[in-house]
Design an enzyme around this catalytic site. Structure first.
Site, short mmCIF file in Angstrom:
data_model
loop_
_atom_site.label_atom_id
_atom_site.label_comp_id
_atom_site.label_asym_id
_atom_site.label_seq_id
_atom_site.Cartn_x
_atom_site.Cartn_y
_atom_site.Cartn_z
N ASP A 178 15.76 14.59 -4.17
CA ASP A 178 15.43 14.33 -5.58
C ASP A 178 14.91 15.59 -6.25
OD1 ASP A 178 12.71 14.55 -4.82
OD2 ASP A 178 12.75 12.46 -4.15
N LYS A 201 20.63 11.23 -9.59
CA LYS A 201 20.95 9.80 -9.52
C LYS A 201 21.72 9.38 -10.76
CE LYS A 201 16.98 8.40 -6.89
NZ LYS A 201 15.64 7.94 -6.89
N ASP A 227 13.17 17.14 3.08
CA ASP A 227 12.25 16.33 2.27
C ASP A 227 10.84 16.51 2.81
OD1 ASP A 227 11.54 14.57 0.29
OD2 ASP A 227 12.66 12.86 1.05
#
Ligand code: R5P
Length: 299
Positions: A178, A201, A227
């Site tokens: 993200d 997204k 991450d």
């Protein structure tokens, strides 16, 4: 060769004669660190009463000493142990206390999302700083948490070490799942000189959300997703699945903190070529130690 730059060492700490306090949730890491540096280690006796309450005791003198307590706060018992050990250090006359929390649990509850909620991360920060002079953590989920400390506090990055470990798979691309992880993946990319991107997204319909790299196509590439945390593994699994559908040759998953709730590992192993984490939380996938990071930054 990894590049080091100390983040911060305050004047009150002498570079000599510090003691490591081996928090029960970070014994492996403390041992690995102590093998690299010449500092005394104080072990901790830890037991549970029949009713489940926890007992800890420092197994050595700390009076007047500069102490470095290493204790991760996962699972929950780690928090109780940390709070009691901080009290024990002050009660037994430690000269200074540097608290190192390799994985800062509850870092994701960094604000009040709904009326009636606490700011859990702030509650923990407040307790830690009552008995600490200096605080370190690693890849904290949200930098906001660092502002909850009034004492000097440092957020270290394990990304260079994860990236170094990732080299064995010869990745063509490093990806953050993200936008919030851009800084982390950039840091990793600087270390091994591999391109980076992050997943955007896009809602396709009521049930489907597409995850696609913002700039770089993955077809035929070895992709490494990096991450801060793997908890349920949902984020990584979905990202890996979609990248494979988009033509990636292999997808690997690396994270600083491996919580691996429920069947996370099994789900990840089904789609990822490999999964690895650091020893901020000790477990089956703790393939990367942050001991050299702590050595370079604190000693
Ligand atoms: C989210 O913002 C975090 O950076 C992680 O991606 C997330 O906490 C991972 O959780 P899970 O493994 O449960 O998807």
């Amino acid at each position: 060769m990894l590049s080091f730059q100390k983040s911060y060492i305050p004047d009150f700490l002498s570079p000599y004669d510090r003691m490591l306090i081996e928090g029960p949730a970070s014994t492996g890491l403390t041992q690995r660190l102590s093998e690299r540096i010449d500092e005394k280690v104080i072990e901790v006796e830890r037991k549970k009463f029949p009713d489940g309450e926890i007992y800890v005791r420092l197994e050595g003198e700390v009076e007047g000493e500069d102490c470095v307590l290493i204790q991760t706060t996962y699972p929950n018992e780690g928090l109780i142990e940390l709070f009691f050990l901080l009290d024990a250090l002050r009660e037994n006359g430690a000269g200074s206390v540097t608290t190192v929390v390799p994985y800062f649990g509850y870092g994701r509850q960094d604000k009040k999302f709904e009326e009636g909620e606490p700011i859990s991360a702030r509650a923990i920060a407040r307790r830690i700083q009552l008995d600490s002079d200096l605080f370190y953590t690693v890849d904290i989920h949200s930098k906001i948490v660092m502002d909850y400390f009034d004492i000097d506090s440092v957020n270290l990055s394990a990304m260079p070490w994860l990236a170094d470990h990732a080299k064995v798979h010869e990745p063509d691309l490093l990806i953050s799942p993200d936008e919030g992880g851009i800084e982390r993946v950039k840091r990793a990319s600087q270390e091994i000189d591999v391109e980076w991107d992050y997943l955007q997204k896009k809602r396709i319909n009521g049930e489907t959300i597409e995850l696609k790299p913002k700039k770089i196509g993955v077809e035929g590439k070895v992709v490494m997703i990096l991450d801060d945390i793997i908890s349920t593994g949902g984020t990584m699994t979905e990202a890996a699945k979609q990248l494979l559908e988009q033509g990636a040759e292999e997808v690997h998953a690396g994270a600083t903190h491996g919580l691996f709730a429920e069947d996370a590992l099994e789900r990840l192993d089904n789609v990822c070529g490999s999964v690895f984490c650091t020893d901020t939380i000790e477990g089956e996938k703790s393939e990367v130690t942050i001991a050299p990071l702590l050595e370079e930054e604190l000693f």
